[in-house]
Design a protein around this motif. Structure first.
Motif, short mmCIF file in Angstrom:
data_model
loop_
_atom_site.label_atom_id
_atom_site.label_comp_id
_atom_site.label_asym_id
_atom_site.label_seq_id
_atom_site.Cartn_x
_atom_site.Cartn_y
_atom_site.Cartn_z
N LYS A 89 0.89 -1.19 -0.07
CA LYS A 89 0.15 0.00 0.13
C LYS A 89 0.79 1.33 -0.01
N GLU A 90 0.44 2.43 -0.61
CA GLU A 90 1.11 3.46 -0.71
C GLU A 90 0.85 4.14 0.32
N PRO A 91 1.99 4.39 1.40
CA PRO A 91 1.76 5.36 2.53
C PRO A 91 1.68 6.55 2.35
N PRO A 92 0.96 7.33 3.39
CA PRO A 92 0.76 8.73 3.28
C PRO A 92 2.34 9.54 3.21
N GLU A 93 2.50 10.61 3.18
CA GLU A 93 3.69 11.43 3.17
C GLU A 93 4.65 11.47 4.44
N PHE A 94 3.79 11.13 5.57
CA PHE A 94 4.59 10.91 6.90
C PHE A 94 3.73 10.04 7.69
N LEU A 95 4.51 9.05 8.14
CA LEU A 95 4.07 8.32 9.35
C LEU A 95 4.95 8.47 10.67
N TRP A 96 4.50 7.90 11.67
CA TRP A 96 4.92 8.05 13.11
C TRP A 96 5.37 6.93 13.91
N HIS A 97 6.56 7.08 14.74
CA HIS A 97 6.68 5.77 15.41
C HIS A 97 7.02 6.55 16.82
N GLY A 98 6.17 5.85 17.68
CA GLY A 98 6.37 6.38 19.17
C GLY A 98 7.15 5.36 19.93
N THR A 99 8.16 5.83 20.71
CA THR A 99 9.10 4.84 21.33
C THR A 99 9.48 5.50 23.02
N GLY A 100 10.19 4.79 23.62
CA GLY A 100 10.75 5.40 24.77
C GLY A 100 12.00 5.93 24.47
N GLY A 124 -0.29 5.96 11.87
CA GLY A 124 -0.92 6.79 10.89
C GLY A 124 -0.98 8.18 11.47
N ASP A 125 -0.79 8.36 12.67
CA ASP A 125 -1.14 9.66 13.04
C ASP A 125 -0.35 9.74 14.52
N LEU A 126 -0.19 11.11 14.56
CA LEU A 126 0.81 11.56 15.82
C LEU A 126 0.24 11.06 16.90
N GLU A 127 -1.18 11.19 17.39
CA GLU A 127 -1.74 10.64 18.70
C GLU A 127 -1.38 9.23 19.08
N LEU A 139 8.39 9.43 26.78
CA LEU A 139 7.80 9.34 25.30
C LEU A 139 9.00 10.10 24.39
N VAL A 140 9.27 9.51 23.24
CA VAL A 140 9.98 10.05 22.28
C VAL A 140 8.96 9.93 20.78
N VAL A 141 8.78 10.65 19.93
CA VAL A 141 8.28 10.41 18.76
C VAL A 141 9.06 10.57 17.57
N TYR A 142 9.17 9.87 16.69
CA TYR A 142 9.82 10.13 15.49
C TYR A 142 8.99 10.25 14.28
N VAL A 171 17.75 5.76 9.01
CA VAL A 171 18.22 7.20 9.96
C VAL A 171 17.62 8.36 8.92
N LYS A 172 18.20 8.22 7.58
CA LYS A 172 17.94 9.45 6.92
C LYS A 172 16.43 9.81 6.46
N TYR A 173 15.77 8.88 7.01
CA TYR A 173 14.07 9.21 6.66
C TYR A 173 13.54 9.35 8.17
N LEU A 174 13.97 9.49 9.13
CA LEU A 174 13.39 9.80 10.57
C LEU A 174 13.96 11.41 11.05
N GLU A 175 13.06 11.75 11.65
CA GLU A 175 13.07 13.13 12.23
C GLU A 175 12.46 13.02 13.63
N LYS A 176 13.40 13.23 14.42
CA LYS A 176 13.07 13.22 15.97
C LYS A 176 12.23 14.38 16.45
#
Length: 178
Positions: A89-100, A124-127, A139-142, A171-176
């Motif tokens: 499936k074609e993803p949206p422009e941005f996805l999110w990854h929540g971690t510790g 699919g969303d920040l929340e 919490l840290v979100v990428y 890494v090059k596709y991640l923004e903390k």
């Protein structure tokens, strides 16, 4: 055990250790429902009605039945090698990854890797990413540049419960986000 605890036990069985109750998964992650119910029932009272209630009310929609409810599988999160037959499936422009926070040093060096799972899980969303990340400590979100990744040839899948999956996120596709 209450139904919530049994649901977590089912996740262990269908994602990681079917042998815990003496069952097996086919190549697509499906388990025989009657074998699952019988296996759990050997350890504590458990019925098909209980299983249907768990599948119907699970807020994370972890499980799916086949059409006639003779087979069940976890929708994602497997550490055992299975193909859950997800379409690309074609993803949206941005996805999110929540971690510790404790995981960020590794992520900042090598990106997101599936570790014991088959795929990296993305929201699919920040929340949603925040909810997931809070389970892992501070919490840290990428922000994941998934659109750019797709253009560069990375493949994405979306589970039936909305979780986005991919094999890795360099890494090059991640923004903390701070």
């Amino acid at each position: 055990m209450n139904l919530n605890e049994i649901s977590k036990f089912i996740a262990l069985i269908l994602r990681h250790k079917p042998e815990t109750i003496g069952i097996s998964l086919d190549e697509h992650g499906w388990a025989n429902v009657s074998e699952l119910v019988e296996g759990i029932n050997r350890q504590q009272p458990f019925t098909m009605t209980d299983l249907e209630e768990i599948v119907k009310t699970d807020n994370k929609q972890r499980y799916s039945f086949n059409e006639d409810k003779t087979l069940i599988r976890a929708n994602q999160g497997h550490s055992v090698p299975v193909d859950v037959e997800l379409p690309e499936k074609e993803p949206p422009e941005f996805l999110w990854h929540g971690t510790g926070e404790k995981y960020t040093e590794s992520i900042d060096k090598i990106g997101l890797i599936p570790k014991s799972r088959l795929y990296v899980h993305l929201s699919g969303d920040l929340e949603t990413a925040k909810i997931v990340g809070k389970r892992h400590g501070k919490l840290v979100v990428y922000k994941v540049k998934s659109g750019e990744m797709a253009k560069d040839g990375f493949v994405f899948y979306q589970s039936v419960n909305g979780v986005w999956l991919t094999k890795e996120v360099p890494v090059k596709y991640l923004e903390k986000l701070v």
